[in-house]
Design an enzyme around this catalytic site. Structure first.
Site, short mmCIF file in Angstrom:
data_model
loop_
_atom_site.label_atom_id
_atom_site.label_comp_id
_atom_site.label_asym_id
_atom_site.label_seq_id
_atom_site.Cartn_x
_atom_site.Cartn_y
_atom_site.Cartn_z
N SER A 1 0.84 -1.19 0.00
CA SER A 1 0.00 0.00 0.00
C SER A 1 0.88 1.26 0.00
CB SER A 1 -0.96 -0.03 1.19
OG SER A 1 -1.94 0.97 1.05
N HIS B 1 -7.61 -5.04 -1.10
CA HIS B 1 -6.43 -4.26 -0.78
C HIS B 1 -5.79 -4.73 0.52
CE1 HIS B 1 -3.77 -0.83 -1.11
NE2 HIS B 1 -4.00 -0.55 0.17
N ASP C 1 -9.13 -5.03 -5.69
CA ASP C 1 -8.62 -3.82 -5.06
C ASP C 1 -9.05 -2.60 -5.85
OD1 ASP C 1 -7.13 -1.93 -3.68
OD2 ASP C 1 -5.18 -2.78 -4.21
#
Length: 321
Positions: free
Chosen positions: A153, A289, A259
Site C-alpha cells: 500500500s 487491498h 482492489d
C-alpha cells in the site's frame, strides 16, 4: 462584562476520521488511537529484535531472523507484524521492518526520506569497521549482495521511489555500498490520480479501501493543496519526472484483483514494460487491498510468499549473468 458558558467557543469537531485510528479535529489537533492488541500464534521458526536507525527522529525497525539462521539475503519492508515474520520464515531471509514518520504530522516526502535512511543505515551496519558498533545479526548473517525491498500500500509507493532513486550505477546507488539491490516488490502500491479508473468507479463502499478513504488518505499525506496527480503518488502524473531514462532493478508488482487500486497498478506495469523496464506483475483474483497484512494466514499469502521466493531467486540469477 463577564463571559458566560454560552460565550465559550464550541468544542473542536472531527473533520477527518480514518476508521477511528486517526482523527483530525477542526482546531488542527491529531488524535491517534493505540494499536489494537493482536493474538499472534507463537512461531519458533523466527526470532526478532528491535534497532534504532535514526535516533534524532526516534525511528526504529524490527529485524526478523529465521531460526536456525544461515547466511541470508536481507529484505527491507516498510511496516511490521505477523506477515513479515511469515516472509522471513518462508523466504529464508533476514527481514527488516521499518517505522517511518506518519502523515498528517509529517507529510510526504518525509516517509520517502525515512525509507532511504533505512537503506543507508543498513549499508553502514554491514560495512562497519567496528564489529562492536554494528548489529551482529546484520554484520554476520546478512548478504549485502542480495538485498530486496518490498512494501504494501503506502509502503508500495515507498518501494517504487527507492527503486527510482537507488537503482542503476549513479552516486545514489554508490552511497549504499556494499549493498546490492537485486529487486523490488511493491505490493498493491497506493498510486492515485485525479481521473478515476474503472476499478475505482466500481469499488463498493464497504471495501477496506474505498473511494472515500482513498481520497481522505490523499488529503492527509500530500503537501497541502496538492491533488491526487502529485508525483509522490502518481508516477505518470502531469508533474512527474519522465522515467524513460531511469534505470530500475527487476520489479514484481503484486496486484489484488478486487482492489480499488487494481487498474492503476496494472497500468503502471504496462507503461513501465512499454519503456523496456524489467517489471512484471502477479495478480491475485478475488483479493482485496492489503490482503498480505489482513489475511496473513491465508492460502493467497502462502502463494505470495512462494512467488516472492521465486522472484528473489530469478533476480539473483539474472544479475549474476
Amino acid at each position: 462584562m463577564t463571559a458566560t458558558a454560552d460565550d465559550a467557543p464550541p468544542p473542536p469537531r472531527v473533520v477527518e476520521d480514518c476508521r477511528g485510528v486517526l482523527k483530525v479535529l477542526s482546531d488542527g489537533t491529531i488524535v491517534r488511537s493505540p494499536a489494537p492488541a493482536v493474538d499472534v500464534p507463537a512461531d519458533p521458526s523466527v526470532e526478532w529484535k528491535d534497532a534504532v536507525y535514526d535516533a534524532a527522529l526516534g525511528l526504529s525497525l524490527r529485524i526478523y531472523k529465521p531460526a536456525p539462521s544461515p547466511a541470508a539475503g536481507a529484505g527491507v519492508t516498510s511496516s511490521g507484524g505477523l506477515p513479515r515474520r511469515r516472509l522471513a520464515a518462508g523466504a529464508g531471509a533476514l527481514v527488516l521492518s521499518a517505522d517511518y514518520r506518519l502523515a498528517p504530522e509529517h507529510r510526504l516526502p518525509a516517509a520517502i526520506h525515512d525509507a532511504a535512511a533505512v537503506l543507508l543505515w543498513l549499508g553502514a551496519q554491514i560495512s562497519s569497521p567496528s564489529p562492536s558498533a554494528a548489529d551482529p545479526w546484520l554484520s554476520s548473517l546478512a548478504d549485502p549482495d542480495k538485498v530486496f525491498v518490498t512494501g504494501e500500500s503506502a509502503g508500495g509507493v515507498l518501494t517504487h521511489h527507492l527503486n527510482v532513486r537507488f537503482s542503476g550505477i549513479g552516486a545514489a546507488a554508490a552511497s549504499l555500498h556494499p549493498l546490492r539491490l537485486r529487486g523490488f516488490v511493491p505490493m498493491m502500491p497506493f498510486f492515485t490520480g485525479v481521473s478515476p479508473t474503472p476499478s475505482e468507479l466500481s469499488c463498493p463502499d464497504g471495501a477496506y479501501l474505498n473511494r472515500d478513504m482513498s481520497a481522505r488518505f490523499v488529503r492527509l499525506c500530500l503537501p497541502p493543496g496538492a491533488d491526487a496527480d502529485h508525483p509522490f503518488l502518481n508516477p505518470f502524473g502531469p508533474g512527474a519526472a519522465a522515467l524513460d531514462g531511469v534505470d530500475v532493478a527487476p520489479t514484481l508488482v503484486v496486484v489484488a484483483g478486487d482492489d480499488i487500486l487494481r487498474d492503476r497498478n496494472v497500468e503502471f506495469v504496462r507503461r513501465m514494460r512499454e519503456m523496456g523496464k524489467p517489471v512484471e506483475m502477479v495478480e491475485f483474483p478475488g483479493q482485496g487491498h492489503a490482503f498480505f497484512s489482513l489475511r496473513a494466514w491465508s492460502e493467497p499469502v502462502d502463494e505470495l510468499i512462494r512467488v516472492f521466493k521465486r522472484f528473489m531467486a530469478k533476480a539473483c540469477q539474472i544479475q549474476a549473468l
